[in-house]
Scaffold this active site. Structure first.
Site, PDB file in Angstrom:
ATOM      1  N   ASN A 121       0.812  -1.210   0.000  1.00 55.44           N
ATOM      2  CA  ASN A 121       0.000   0.000   0.000  1.00 55.44           C
ATOM      3  C   ASN A 121       0.856   1.275   0.000  1.00 55.44           C
ATOM      4  O   ASN A 121       1.681   1.462   0.897  1.00 55.44           O
ATOM      5  CB  ASN A 121      -0.895   0.005   1.248  1.00 55.44           C
ATOM      6  N   HIS A 139     -14.191  -4.859  10.942  1.00 55.46           N
ATOM      7  CA  HIS A 139     -13.785  -3.521  11.386  1.00 55.46           C
ATOM      8  C   HIS A 139     -15.019  -2.677  11.673  1.00 55.46           C
ATOM      9  O   HIS A 139     -15.732  -2.290  10.744  1.00 55.46           O
ATOM     10  CB  HIS A 139     -12.979  -2.828  10.288  1.00 55.46           C
ATOM     11  N   TYR A 162      -6.987   7.162  13.132  1.00 52.85           N
ATOM     12  CA  TYR A 162      -6.825   5.978  12.289  1.00 52.85           C
ATOM     13  C   TYR A 162      -8.076   5.103  12.300  1.00 52.85           C
ATOM     14  O   TYR A 162      -8.721   4.941  13.344  1.00 52.85           O
ATOM     15  CB  TYR A 162      -5.629   5.158  12.820  1.00 52.85           C
ATOM     16  N   HIS A 186      -2.024   1.034  16.469  1.00 55.52           N
ATOM     17  CA  HIS A 186      -1.358   1.452  15.230  1.00 55.52           C
ATOM     18  C   HIS A 186      -0.030   2.140  15.492  1.00 55.52           C
ATOM     19  O   HIS A 186       0.247   3.207  14.942  1.00 55.52           O
ATOM     20  CB  HIS A 186      -2.288   2.342  14.402  1.00 55.52           C
ATOM     21  N   GLU A 216      -3.511  -4.227  19.413  1.00 54.31           N
ATOM     22  CA  GLU A 216      -2.654  -4.458  18.245  1.00 54.31           C
ATOM     23  C   GLU A 216      -1.661  -3.325  18.053  1.00 54.31           C
ATOM     24  O   GLU A 216      -1.990  -2.153  18.235  1.00 54.31           O
ATOM     25  CB  GLU A 216      -3.530  -4.567  17.010  1.00 54.31           C
ATOM     26  N   GLU A 228       1.969  -6.850  11.315  1.00 52.89           N
ATOM     27  CA  GLU A 228       1.499  -6.610   9.937  1.00 52.89           C
ATOM     28  C   GLU A 228       2.534  -5.865   9.109  1.00 52.89           C
ATOM     29  O   GLU A 228       2.524  -5.969   7.884  1.00 52.89           O
ATOM     30  CB  GLU A 228       0.178  -5.861   9.931  1.00 52.89           C
ATOM     31  N   HIS A 256      -2.831 -10.341   9.074  1.00 53.86           N
ATOM     32  CA  HIS A 256      -3.297  -9.071   8.515  1.00 53.86           C
ATOM     33  C   HIS A 256      -4.173  -9.385   7.305  1.00 53.86           C
ATOM     34  O   HIS A 256      -3.838 -10.261   6.501  1.00 53.86           O
ATOM     35  CB  HIS A 256      -2.057  -8.285   8.088  1.00 53.86           C
ATOM     36  N   ASP A 305      -6.261  -3.550   1.537  1.00 57.80           N
ATOM     37  CA  ASP A 305      -5.171  -3.326   0.594  1.00 57.80           C
ATOM     38  C   ASP A 305      -4.364  -4.593   0.350  1.00 57.80           C
ATOM     39  O   ASP A 305      -3.318  -4.554  -0.293  1.00 57.80           O
ATOM     40  CB  ASP A 305      -4.262  -2.180   1.049  1.00 57.80           C
ATOM     41  N   GLU A 317      -7.974 -11.313  10.105  1.00 60.59           N
ATOM     42  CA  GLU A 317      -8.599 -10.011   9.857  1.00 60.59           C
ATOM     43  C   GLU A 317      -9.353 -10.081   8.545  1.00 60.59           C
ATOM     44  O   GLU A 317      -8.842 -10.596   7.550  1.00 60.59           O
ATOM     45  CB  GLU A 317      -7.531  -8.916   9.772  1.00 60.59           C
ATOM     46  N   TRP A 320       2.320   6.500  12.353  1.00 60.17           N
ATOM     47  CA  TRP A 320       0.933   6.593  11.866  1.00 60.17           C
ATOM     48  C   TRP A 320       0.182   5.349  12.238  1.00 60.17           C
ATOM     49  O   TRP A 320       0.752   4.261  12.215  1.00 60.17           O
ATOM     50  CB  TRP A 320       0.900   6.756  10.342  1.00 60.17           C
TER      51      TRP A 320
HETATM   52  O1  LIG Z   1      -4.834  -3.948  11.145  1.00 56.10           O
HETATM   53  N1  LIG Z   1      -4.981  -3.416  10.038  1.00 56.10           N
HETATM   54  C1  LIG Z   1      -4.370  -2.310   9.701  1.00 56.10           C
HETATM   55  O2  LIG Z   1      -3.626  -1.724  10.490  1.00 56.10           O
HETATM   56  C2  LIG Z   1      -4.567  -1.809   8.310  1.00 56.10           C
HETATM   57  O3  LIG Z   1      -5.723  -1.034   8.235  1.00 56.10           O
HETATM   58  C3  LIG Z   1      -3.372  -1.000   7.849  1.00 56.10           C
HETATM   59  O4  LIG Z   1      -3.446   0.303   8.372  1.00 56.10           O
HETATM   60  C4  LIG Z   1      -3.356  -0.930   6.334  1.00 56.10           C
HETATM   61  O5  LIG Z   1      -3.333  -2.236   5.827  1.00 56.10           O
HETATM   62  C5  LIG Z   1      -2.128  -0.176   5.857  1.00 56.10           C
HETATM   63  O6  LIG Z   1      -2.081  -0.214   4.448  1.00 56.10           O
HETATM   64 CO   LIG Z   2      -3.206  -2.964  12.171  1.00 54.62          CO
END
Ligand SMILES: O=NC(=O)[C@@H](O)[C@H](O)[C@H](O)CO
Ligand SMILES: [Co+2]
Length: 401
Positions: free
Chosen positions: A37, A122, A159, A211, A235, A261, A311, A315, A338, A401
């Site tokens: 991504n 999600h 996020y 994140h 996570e 991930e 993961h 993407d 996921e 991020w």
């Molecule tokens: O746990 N899942 C995540 O953290 C994803 O949403 C990531 O932010 C994206 O795959 C980054 O491209």
């Molecule tokens: Co994640």
């Protein structure tokens, strides 16, 4: 079974995907996902310019040898671009081998260790009311596990908040800049869990993605604060380049920890697993060297009582979700997969055999991966530059991020 052609297709049916197509003299075709991504074209070039020419003439059934050939032959080992490229080749060769054997991939991997693959969805919201509504929507769809992400009061964006449909973080031709303040988040996250537990009780598994944004001490504080709400996992609580940071974190909380991930090799995972600093390892089949390497990561994790929690964001294309589901069905130490879902007209390009029902997924019984890739249709969806956000603290400092 000689490889006669290997080509890369970059397309954007809803979002950018990089797909490797490998053909053999027997007329079999295998596909692999090489999507990274925000850096898609780097992997496309790595494959097109340096890998595909070397695949032609090789025996498609020599999966392990090809893996070693590409990994050791590159000399410059590991890294997200290299390991995504190797992953795509690996998955394409497993796909071909499954088709040649007339068997779905999971049967080649030792057969099913469970009836289905437990997945989490999600849920998100700009407010706690919206989040609660989205949790209910996921429960109505049959999910038994839901990730919680909600806007943090006092921050403009954060996020994981989906608008309509599925959250897509790569949302602009240049990285948009987000503002972050950990203290606001640390005050808010426990209240988010308290509300959802109050509304839905303890039957549903609740997950949360930090994140990478906290220090180890802050993460320990968050983990301890969340314990009464029994999260399924916390996570990426803190950046994992330095695995020793998790020793302090581990001592502060019994909240289960999931990391991985952004990892791309078993060596990234090794210390966290062997020191039992995590409960779930989250590497993705399309980022961590494919099925061949992910099996090694799952086996190492099994030795230490660590489960996989792969993961599976939007993407990662349907090709890698299918590969993940085949592996998930077979490995003995699966935790949970996921399943963020995909956006837009992706089914015009990818048709798949995997299914979702009552919180579980199954890869299906079609030979190989069970995913068909329509190259002609892909041409209707050209690549569009899209970047992941950059995060800054309120004083302007670039943050995780
Ligand atoms: O746990 N899942 C995540 O953290 C994803 O949403 C990531 O932010 C994206 O795959 C980054 O491209
Ligand atoms: Co994640």
């Amino acid at each position: 079974m000689k490889i006669t052609d290997a080509r890369v297709v970059v397309c954007s049916p809803g979002r950018n995907y990089v797909t490797l197509v490998v053909e053999t003299e027997d007329g079999l075709t295998g596909v692999g996902d090489a999507t990274l991504n925000g850096r898609e074209l780097a992997v496309a070039s790595y494959l097109r310019d340096h890998v595909c020419p070397l695949l032609v003439g090789r025996d498609a059934r020599r999966i392990e040898d090809t893996w070693q050939y590409l990994y050791k032959g590159a000399y410059w080992r590991r890294g997200p671009v290299t390991m995504a490229a190797i992953a795509a080749v690996d998955v394409a060769l497993w796909d071909i081998t499954g088709k040649a054997a007339g068997m779905p991939l999971y049967r080649l991997l030792g057969g099913a260790s469970r009836d289905g693959v437990p997945v989490y969805g999600h849920a998100s919201g700009a407010t706690l009311d919206e989040l609660a509504e989205d949790v209910q929507r996921h429960l109505d769809l049959g999910y038994t596990a839901v990730r919680l992400q909600a806007s943090v009061p006092g921050l403009e964006t954060t996020y994981g908040i989906a608008g309509e449909g599925v959250y897509e973080p790569a949302d602009a031709p240049r990285p948009h800049e987000a503002a972050w303040e950990s203290s606001l988040y640390l005050d808010f996250a426990p209240a988010m869990f308290a509300r959802i537990r109050e509304d839905f009780g303890y039957r549903v598994h609740l997950l949360h993605d930090v994140h990478h944004r906290l220090t180890p001490t802050e993460a320990g504080r968050l983990g301890a604060a969340l314990e009464p709400y029994r999260p399924f996992w916390m996570e990426d609580p803190t950046p994992a380049e330095d695995p020793s940071a998790f020793r302090a974190l581990r001592g502060h909380t019994t909240t289960p920890i999931a990391v991985g991930e952004v990892f791309n090799s078993i060596w990234d995972c090794q210390q966290l697993i062997t020191e039992r600093l995590i409960d779930y390892i989250r590497t993705a089949v399309s980022h961590a060297g494919g099925i061949t390497h992910m099996r090694r990561i799952a086996s190492l994790a099994e030795l230490y009582g660590v489960r996989t929690g792969p993961h599976g964001a939007g993407d990662l294309s349907p090709v890698s979700l299918a590969a993940a589901l085949h592996l998930d069905l077979a490995v003995p130490n699966l935790g949970i997969q996921e399943h963020m879902g995909h956006t837009g007209p992706y089914t015009e390009v990818f048709t798949h055999a995997y299914t979702f029902r009552d919180g579980y997924m199954h890869p299906g019984e079609r030979p190989g991966l069970g995913v068909e890739f329509d190259e002609a249709a892909a041409e209707c969806f050209p690549y569009e530059p899209r970047y992941l956000p950059v995060n800054r603290r309120l004083d302007g400092t670039v943050h995780d991020w």
